[in-house]
Design an enzyme around this catalytic site. Sequence first.
Site, PDB file in Angstrom:
ATOM      1  N   GLU A   1      -3.633  17.114 -11.753  1.00  0.00           N
ATOM      2  CA  GLU A   1      -3.961  17.476 -13.129  1.00  0.00           C
ATOM      3  C   GLU A   1      -5.435  17.792 -13.325  1.00  0.00           C
ATOM      4  O   GLU A   1      -6.106  17.281 -14.221  1.00  0.00           O
ATOM      5  CB  GLU A   1      -3.531  16.353 -14.088  1.00  0.00           C
ATOM      6  CG  GLU A   1      -3.332  16.826 -15.520  1.00  0.00           C
ATOM      7  CD  GLU A   1      -2.680  15.776 -16.403  1.00  0.00           C
ATOM      8  OE1 GLU A   1      -3.352  15.284 -17.306  1.00  0.00           O
ATOM      9  OE2 GLU A   1      -1.499  15.463 -16.175  1.00  0.00           O
TER      10      GLU A   1
ATOM     11  N   HIS B   1       1.129  16.137 -26.517  1.00  0.00           N
ATOM     12  CA  HIS B   1       1.088  14.732 -26.117  1.00  0.00           C
ATOM     13  C   HIS B   1      -0.104  13.967 -26.674  1.00  0.00           C
ATOM     14  O   HIS B   1       0.013  12.763 -26.925  1.00  0.00           O
ATOM     15  CB  HIS B   1       1.115  14.623 -24.591  1.00  0.00           C
ATOM     16  CG  HIS B   1       2.460  14.865 -23.983  1.00  0.00           C
ATOM     17  ND1 HIS B   1       3.159  16.048 -24.154  1.00  0.00           N
ATOM     18  CD2 HIS B   1       3.250  14.082 -23.202  1.00  0.00           C
ATOM     19  CE1 HIS B   1       4.310  15.969 -23.504  1.00  0.00           C
ATOM     20  NE2 HIS B   1       4.391  14.804 -22.921  1.00  0.00           N
TER      21      HIS B   1
ATOM     22  N   ARG C   1      -1.912  21.769 -14.551  1.00  0.00           N
ATOM     23  CA  ARG C   1      -0.907  20.745 -14.857  1.00  0.00           C
ATOM     24  C   ARG C   1      -1.136  20.106 -16.227  1.00  0.00           C
ATOM     25  O   ARG C   1      -0.186  19.601 -16.840  1.00  0.00           O
ATOM     26  CB  ARG C   1      -0.896  19.669 -13.764  1.00  0.00           C
ATOM     27  CG  ARG C   1       0.194  18.630 -13.988  1.00  0.00           C
ATOM     28  CD  ARG C   1       0.402  17.717 -12.806  1.00  0.00           C
ATOM     29  NE  ARG C   1       1.429  16.726 -13.109  1.00  0.00           N
ATOM     30  CZ  ARG C   1       1.926  15.872 -12.227  1.00  0.00           C
ATOM     31  NH1 ARG C   1       1.510  15.885 -10.975  1.00  0.00           N
ATOM     32  NH2 ARG C   1       2.857  15.017 -12.592  1.00  0.00           N
TER      33      ARG C   1
ATOM     34  N   LYS D   1       8.194  22.885 -13.622  1.00  0.00           N
ATOM     35  CA  LYS D   1       7.315  21.746 -13.318  1.00  0.00           C
ATOM     36  C   LYS D   1       6.967  21.713 -11.835  1.00  0.00           C
ATOM     37  O   LYS D   1       5.820  21.426 -11.468  1.00  0.00           O
ATOM     38  CB  LYS D   1       7.957  20.427 -13.742  1.00  0.00           C
ATOM     39  CG  LYS D   1       7.003  19.255 -13.534  1.00  0.00           C
ATOM     40  CD  LYS D   1       7.300  18.057 -14.385  1.00  0.00           C
ATOM     41  CE  LYS D   1       6.162  17.052 -14.287  1.00  0.00           C
ATOM     42  NZ  LYS D   1       6.409  15.827 -15.075  1.00  0.00           N
TER      43      LYS D   1
ATOM     44  N   ASN E   1       1.042  18.656 -20.974  1.00  0.00           N
ATOM     45  CA  ASN E   1       0.784  17.677 -22.027  1.00  0.00           C
ATOM     46  C   ASN E   1       0.758  18.301 -23.419  1.00  0.00           C
ATOM     47  O   ASN E   1       0.194  17.714 -24.349  1.00  0.00           O
ATOM     48  CB  ASN E   1      -0.545  16.962 -21.764  1.00  0.00           C
ATOM     49  CG  ASN E   1      -0.476  16.071 -20.550  1.00  0.00           C
ATOM     50  OD1 ASN E   1       0.407  15.224 -20.437  1.00  0.00           O
ATOM     51  ND2 ASN E   1      -1.396  16.270 -19.615  1.00  0.00           N
TER      52      ASN E   1
ATOM     53  N   GLU F   1      11.020  18.092 -24.474  1.00  0.00           N
ATOM     54  CA  GLU F   1      10.283  18.417 -23.260  1.00  0.00           C
ATOM     55  C   GLU F   1      10.783  19.726 -22.649  1.00  0.00           C
ATOM     56  O   GLU F   1      10.016  20.477 -22.051  1.00  0.00           O
ATOM     57  CB  GLU F   1      10.398  17.275 -22.248  1.00  0.00           C
ATOM     58  CG  GLU F   1       9.755  15.967 -22.681  1.00  0.00           C
ATOM     59  CD  GLU F   1       8.236  15.972 -22.571  1.00  0.00           C
ATOM     60  OE1 GLU F   1       7.652  17.019 -22.227  1.00  0.00           O
ATOM     61  OE2 GLU F   1       7.624  14.926 -22.844  1.00  0.00           O
TER      62      GLU F   1
ATOM     63  N   ARG G   1       0.810  -1.231   0.000  1.00  0.00           N
ATOM     64  CA  ARG G   1       0.000   0.000   0.000  1.00  0.00           C
ATOM     65  C   ARG G   1       0.838   1.273   0.000  1.00  0.00           C
ATOM     66  O   ARG G   1       0.365   2.344   0.365  1.00  0.00           O
ATOM     67  CB  ARG G   1      -0.988   0.017   1.171  1.00  0.00           C
ATOM     68  CG  ARG G   1      -2.032  -1.088   1.129  1.00  0.00           C
ATOM     69  CD  ARG G   1      -3.167  -0.778   2.073  1.00  0.00           C
ATOM     70  NE  ARG G   1      -4.235  -1.761   1.960  1.00  0.00           N
ATOM     71  CZ  ARG G   1      -4.397  -2.803   2.789  1.00  0.00           C
ATOM     72  NH1 ARG G   1      -3.553  -2.966   3.803  1.00  0.00           N
ATOM     73  NH2 ARG G   1      -5.388  -3.629   2.619  1.00  0.00           N
TER      74      ARG G   1
ATOM     75  N   LYS H   1       3.720  11.234 -11.298  1.00  0.00           N
ATOM     76  CA  LYS H   1       2.937  10.389 -12.197  1.00  0.00           C
ATOM     77  C   LYS H   1       3.641   9.050 -12.355  1.00  0.00           C
ATOM     78  O   LYS H   1       4.810   8.992 -12.740  1.00  0.00           O
ATOM     79  CB  LYS H   1       2.784  11.052 -13.563  1.00  0.00           C
ATOM     80  CG  LYS H   1       1.657  12.052 -13.665  1.00  0.00           C
ATOM     81  CD  LYS H   1       1.492  12.446 -15.130  1.00  0.00           C
ATOM     82  CE  LYS H   1       0.309  13.348 -15.335  1.00  0.00           C
ATOM     83  NZ  LYS H   1       0.149  13.716 -16.760  1.00  0.00           N
TER      84      LYS H   1
ATOM     85  N   HIS I   1       1.118  10.845 -28.394  1.00  0.00           N
ATOM     86  CA  HIS I   1       0.800   9.496 -27.928  1.00  0.00           C
ATOM     87  C   HIS I   1       0.169   8.652 -29.033  1.00  0.00           C
ATOM     88  O   HIS I   1       0.363   7.427 -29.081  1.00  0.00           O
ATOM     89  CB  HIS I   1      -0.130   9.556 -26.717  1.00  0.00           C
ATOM     90  CG  HIS I   1       0.564   9.925 -25.444  1.00  0.00           C
ATOM     91  ND1 HIS I   1      -0.111  10.290 -24.305  1.00  0.00           N
ATOM     92  CD2 HIS I   1       1.874   9.974 -25.124  1.00  0.00           C
ATOM     93  CE1 HIS I   1       0.748  10.558 -23.341  1.00  0.00           C
ATOM     94  NE2 HIS I   1       1.966  10.382 -23.818  1.00  0.00           N
TER      95      HIS I   1
ATOM     96  N   HIS J   1       9.700   9.105 -27.480  1.00  0.00           N
ATOM     97  CA  HIS J   1       8.621   9.904 -26.900  1.00  0.00           C
ATOM     98  C   HIS J   1       8.782  11.382 -27.248  1.00  0.00           C
ATOM     99  O   HIS J   1       7.831  12.035 -27.701  1.00  0.00           O
ATOM    100  CB  HIS J   1       8.591   9.729 -25.381  1.00  0.00           C
ATOM    101  CG  HIS J   1       7.613  10.627 -24.692  1.00  0.00           C
ATOM    102  ND1 HIS J   1       6.247  10.451 -24.792  1.00  0.00           N
ATOM    103  CD2 HIS J   1       7.796  11.722 -23.903  1.00  0.00           C
ATOM    104  CE1 HIS J   1       5.630  11.398 -24.096  1.00  0.00           C
ATOM    105  NE2 HIS J   1       6.539  12.177 -23.553  1.00  0.00           N
TER     106      HIS J   1
END
Length: 370
Positions: free
Chosen positions: A244, A255, A248, A234, A252, A192, A128, A150, A259, A271
């Site tokens: 997000e 992206h 935030r 960031k 992206n 990035e 956990r 993330k 993606h 990427h």
Amino acid sequence: MTAKQATDHNLSRIRVGLAERSYPIYIGRQLFEQLSQLLPKLPKQICIITNATVAAHYLEPVLASLGGEHTFLIHEIEDGEHAKSLASYGAIMDALIAHSFNRDCAIIALGGGVVGDLAGFVAATFQRGVDLYQFPTTLLAQVDSSVGGKTAVNHPGGKNLIGAFYQPQTVVISTDCLSTLEPRDYASGLAEVIKYGIIYDADFFAWLEANKAKLNARDSKALSYAIQCSCQIKADIVAQDEREQGLRALLNLGHTFGHAIEAELYEDWRHGEAVAAGTMIAAEYMRQQGELDAAAVTRIETLLKAFALPIRAPKLAETRWQELMYRDKKVQAGALRLVLPTAIGNAELRTVTDWPSVWSAIEAMTESSQ
């Protein structure tokens, strides 16, 4: 270590402010040789998740620096995006349980974005939740995926569909790692870096334009500054919007398009390369809408080209683009939500329902349109 002490030792220290989950990012050279000073309170049981390529360069100095009082479990995954899978996740869980690791252990991610995302999801879910430390070794991971919490694995239905928000205890960025990167991997990270200038900081974008030669030469001072600025931006954004819900999402940029490219051609595209092409589509969309001037589009294109990044997307069928883009996690109520630049230094998250306009921008920015 205080911020002043960090500066005195040629280190930079950035704080990600998340109340009781706040943590430092250390940036400097040869930091893997200084881990006992940076991280004096690591638990006895430590699992290091890495891959063979990274381990050959950095595992020995990391182990030597951490000292001999720990019990280490070294788990190597395969190199590449395909390794960020439920199968890899299950194998690590099996190893942790087989070696009687408990909830007082720590997970160290030693590698690039694939290693960091996978190790982070392991840390978020084993017992956990156990302590996570990010040691990113690629530029892309250093300026993006290692910061902000993330974590995820991929599913055949899409990228990063299974994961959790889970913050690390510390991020250690040793900039000398970048000397061993292949040119395409290095450039992928710069995509990035450029993103931060487009969405948040026009002055930083201008600095990148003025220092592109130094960055291409991997000048250590220029690189350190670029990484610091990227991480600070960031950190600022994550502190305001950890999960997000709004701001935030601007991280992206490119992206949703990128993606889609990765999902179709993940063996051929990095990427950052996919994000670069996706950023150009987003910029072209806004140019066609009359909301981004042509000069700004040209500046973005010129900077991407300066780092040998692709400015055109691969040719895919319209129906395939649509299918892949509508799998994006930002889709709400069946509508696309795209991050779109309104100027150098500013971007917005918008709901877009006019698919023909989106397709027009994609067509204009495909390889066949050159």
